[in-house]
Structure formats: C-alpha cells, structure tokens
Design an enzyme around this catalytic site. Sequence first.
Site, PDB file in Angstrom:
ATOM      1  N   LYS A 150     -12.565  51.131  67.025  1.00  0.00           N
ATOM      2  CA  LYS A 150     -11.576  51.916  67.784  1.00  0.00           C
ATOM      3  C   LYS A 150     -12.180  53.222  68.293  1.00  0.00           C
ATOM      4  CE  LYS A 150      -8.144  49.070  66.617  1.00  0.00           C
ATOM      5  NZ  LYS A 150      -8.868  48.101  65.752  1.00  0.00           N
TER       6      LYS A 150
ATOM      7  N   LYS B 144      -1.995  53.188  66.577  1.00  0.00           N
ATOM      8  CA  LYS B 144      -2.672  52.123  65.831  1.00  0.00           C
ATOM      9  C   LYS B 144      -3.609  52.701  64.782  1.00  0.00           C
ATOM     10  CE  LYS B 144      -5.926  51.455  69.704  1.00  0.00           C
ATOM     11  NZ  LYS B 144      -6.381  50.472  70.719  1.00  0.00           N
TER      12      LYS B 144
ATOM     13  N   ARG C   3     -11.339  40.539  77.126  1.00  0.00           N
ATOM     14  CA  ARG C   3     -12.521  40.575  76.271  1.00  0.00           C
ATOM     15  C   ARG C   3     -13.752  40.293  77.129  1.00  0.00           C
ATOM     16  NH1 ARG C   3     -13.693  39.687  71.023  1.00  0.00           N
ATOM     17  NH2 ARG C   3     -12.270  41.466  70.801  1.00  0.00           N
TER      18      ARG C   3
ATOM     19  N   ARG D 207      -6.489  38.055  77.444  1.00  0.00           N
ATOM     20  CA  ARG D 207      -5.560  37.598  76.402  1.00  0.00           C
ATOM     21  C   ARG D 207      -4.185  38.178  76.724  1.00  0.00           C
ATOM     22  NH1 ARG D 207      -9.328  40.104  72.025  1.00  0.00           N
ATOM     23  NH2 ARG D 207      -9.354  41.592  73.751  1.00  0.00           N
TER      24      ARG D 207
ATOM     25  N   ARG E  78       1.140  42.923  72.301  1.00  0.00           N
ATOM     26  CA  ARG E  78      -0.267  42.703  71.949  1.00  0.00           C
ATOM     27  C   ARG E  78      -0.770  41.403  72.554  1.00  0.00           C
ATOM     28  NH1 ARG E  78       0.523  42.653  65.666  1.00  0.00           N
ATOM     29  NH2 ARG E  78       2.161  41.271  66.436  1.00  0.00           N
TER      30      ARG E  78
ATOM     31  N   ASP F 289     -13.204  45.454  74.915  1.00  0.00           N
ATOM     32  CA  ASP F 289     -11.819  45.169  75.289  1.00  0.00           C
ATOM     33  C   ASP F 289     -11.401  46.137  76.385  1.00  0.00           C
ATOM     34  OD1 ASP F 289     -11.785  43.193  73.414  1.00  0.00           O
ATOM     35  OD2 ASP F 289     -10.523  44.259  71.974  1.00  0.00           O
TER      36      ASP F 289
ATOM     37  N   GLU G 170     -11.455  49.085  73.217  1.00  0.00           N
ATOM     38  CA  GLU G 170     -12.154  48.851  71.950  1.00  0.00           C
ATOM     39  C   GLU G 170     -13.587  48.416  72.235  1.00  0.00           C
ATOM     40  OE1 GLU G 170     -10.454  46.429  68.879  1.00  0.00           O
ATOM     41  OE2 GLU G 170      -8.445  47.262  69.121  1.00  0.00           O
TER      42      GLU G 170
ATOM     43  N   ASN H 169     -15.961  46.083  70.069  1.00  0.00           N
ATOM     44  CA  ASN H 169     -16.002  45.235  68.878  1.00  0.00           C
ATOM     45  C   ASN H 169     -17.437  44.869  68.533  1.00  0.00           C
ATOM     46  OD1 ASN H 169     -12.968  44.396  68.341  1.00  0.00           O
ATOM     47  ND2 ASN H 169     -13.284  44.444  70.545  1.00  0.00           N
TER      48      ASN H 169
END
Length: 312
Positions: free
Chosen positions: A124, A159, A209, A224, A232, A272, A280, A282
């Site tokens: 994050k 979050k 993504r 997504r 979400r 993301d 994000e 990842n």
Amino acid sequence: MKIAFLADPLSSFKIYKDTTFAMMTEAHKRGHSVYAFEQKDMAIHSGVVTANVARIVLTGDAHDWFRAEPVQAMGLQEFDAVILRKDPPFDMEYIYVTYLLELAEAQGARVFNKPAAVRSHNEKLTITQFPQFITPTLVTSSDDRLRAFHREHKVIILKPLDGMGGTGVFKVNEDGMNLGSIIETLTDNGARTIMAQRYIPEIVAGDKRILVIGGAVVPHCLARIPQGDEIRGNLAAGGNGVARPLSARDVEISSTLAPILAQRGLFLVGLDVIGDCLTEVNVTSPTCFQEITQQTGFNVAGMFIDAIENSH
C-alpha cells in the site's frame, strides 16, 4: 535449471487460475526441474539456510495435478532460482522468511523477488514514492486528520496497510455515515496506521492489474470489475476479470516504475491502477497470469520463465 518455489501448500492451489501453478507448468514443460517447499520447511542449520524440499512432477490431471518425490534437505544455494510465492498475510513469520532468504542470498542463492526488496516495499505505502501517479492520499492513525481528509474530499476510501484481497476496505460517502466507527475499527482506536484516499469513481470500470516482469511490462492488463453493489474489484471479493490492452496512462505509469522496481530487485510486480491512478504495488505473490493468457493468448508464464532463464 533447478527451480524451487517457496509457496503455500500445493494441495490448496486452484489450478484453473493459480499463477504459481502456471509458472510451474511452464518451467516443467521446458524441462526444468521443479521443486516446492513451504515456509515451515526452512531452517538455518550449521549456519547454512536449508529447506526440506520435494521435487514436483506435474501429471496433467486436473484432479491430481502433481506427484511429489521424497523430501530431501537442500541448501537454497543449490538451486538456479528460488521463487518467493508465499501469499500474505505479511506478518512477522513472513519477515523472518525474508531474513532467512537474505542470508541464503549471501550464501549464493538467487531469490526472486529479492527478500530485502519485498520487506522494504509495503504494497500500500509504496505508491507514495510516486506521487505524480496517485489520488490524494493520507497515511495516519489520527482521528482528527482522517476526519479533516473526509471533509476535504467528501467521498473517501479507508483501508489497512496490511490487507490483501480487498479485506478491510471501506468507502465513506459525503454524509460521513459510520466514519467514526470505521476509523476506530481500522486504527484500533488510534494504535494502528491506515491509509485514506479520495474515492476514484472509475473503479466501476475495473481495478486494473498490470504485470511487470524483469523490468518489462506485460502488454495486457486484467481489469477486475466490481459486481453488484460491491466497491472492490478484487477477484477474491467477487470481481469479474476482463483482460484489456494497456491505455496510454497505464503505459506511462508502468514504464516509469518498471526499471526503478527492477533495479531494486523486484523481478515480478503487480501494479494496481484505477482510472489514471496507481493504487497498489504488489510484490509478494502477484497473480492474474492465467486470466490474461486465457483471454488474450499472450503467454505470461512464458514471459516469466524466459526472464528467469535470461537472468543467468
């Protein structure tokens, strides 16, 4: 090559979508020797980082997809590549694994992603290193700061910094309904730091993504898309994955970050992006290989194993 995967139990894999399975399949297809072990299988013995590993033979049977040969203790430096694919939670046990893997590197192991880099890049918080690409963002444990941020931006997302799969993500609308309760819960009454961001309405078109492998960007992303009244897009939260070409902004973001992250030792990264904003970075066990390949024909696992082979 001898390639070892540090992963969760193989019996837990959903092979129709699992990215580690796709990596193993591609490596096996090319004649590489595939091994697997879990976090609990690692040890430092007489100063050497070892693991109880099993060589894995893929059967091609969807219901009984692998056969494990007898377990043997091996030093991690005996492998041509050790692929870190342990899923979060990124807890203290995960931190300890990075320490063991870092020592293994000093003894000659080649680990992807580099353990120190994984430890240093919170999924994050890392976006704050690239402020030109993010929505207005606040990181704090302060109730007053969070309330002021909400007053300024009207509709916000809150979050935790250690969540995965969309867990613990809350949207607060302009009326501030339940804001106090959400802040108390996520910050544990001010004891835990969290992230607040201005809401990005483009989430309705999907949380994209974008995969970066060895400093190169995969030419398709997986959008997504949230379903029903869900905010979400995470697949784990029921999002629907749709592969798409990268937009000009996606290319700008990913091509800027790719060489920087690769230089830091992050071999595989999942960026993301919602709308035009990076949300994000990842680094633990990025997914979506199979979904992109199935929908576009682009062999993401092939690109990954190519990069592993070319890293020697």
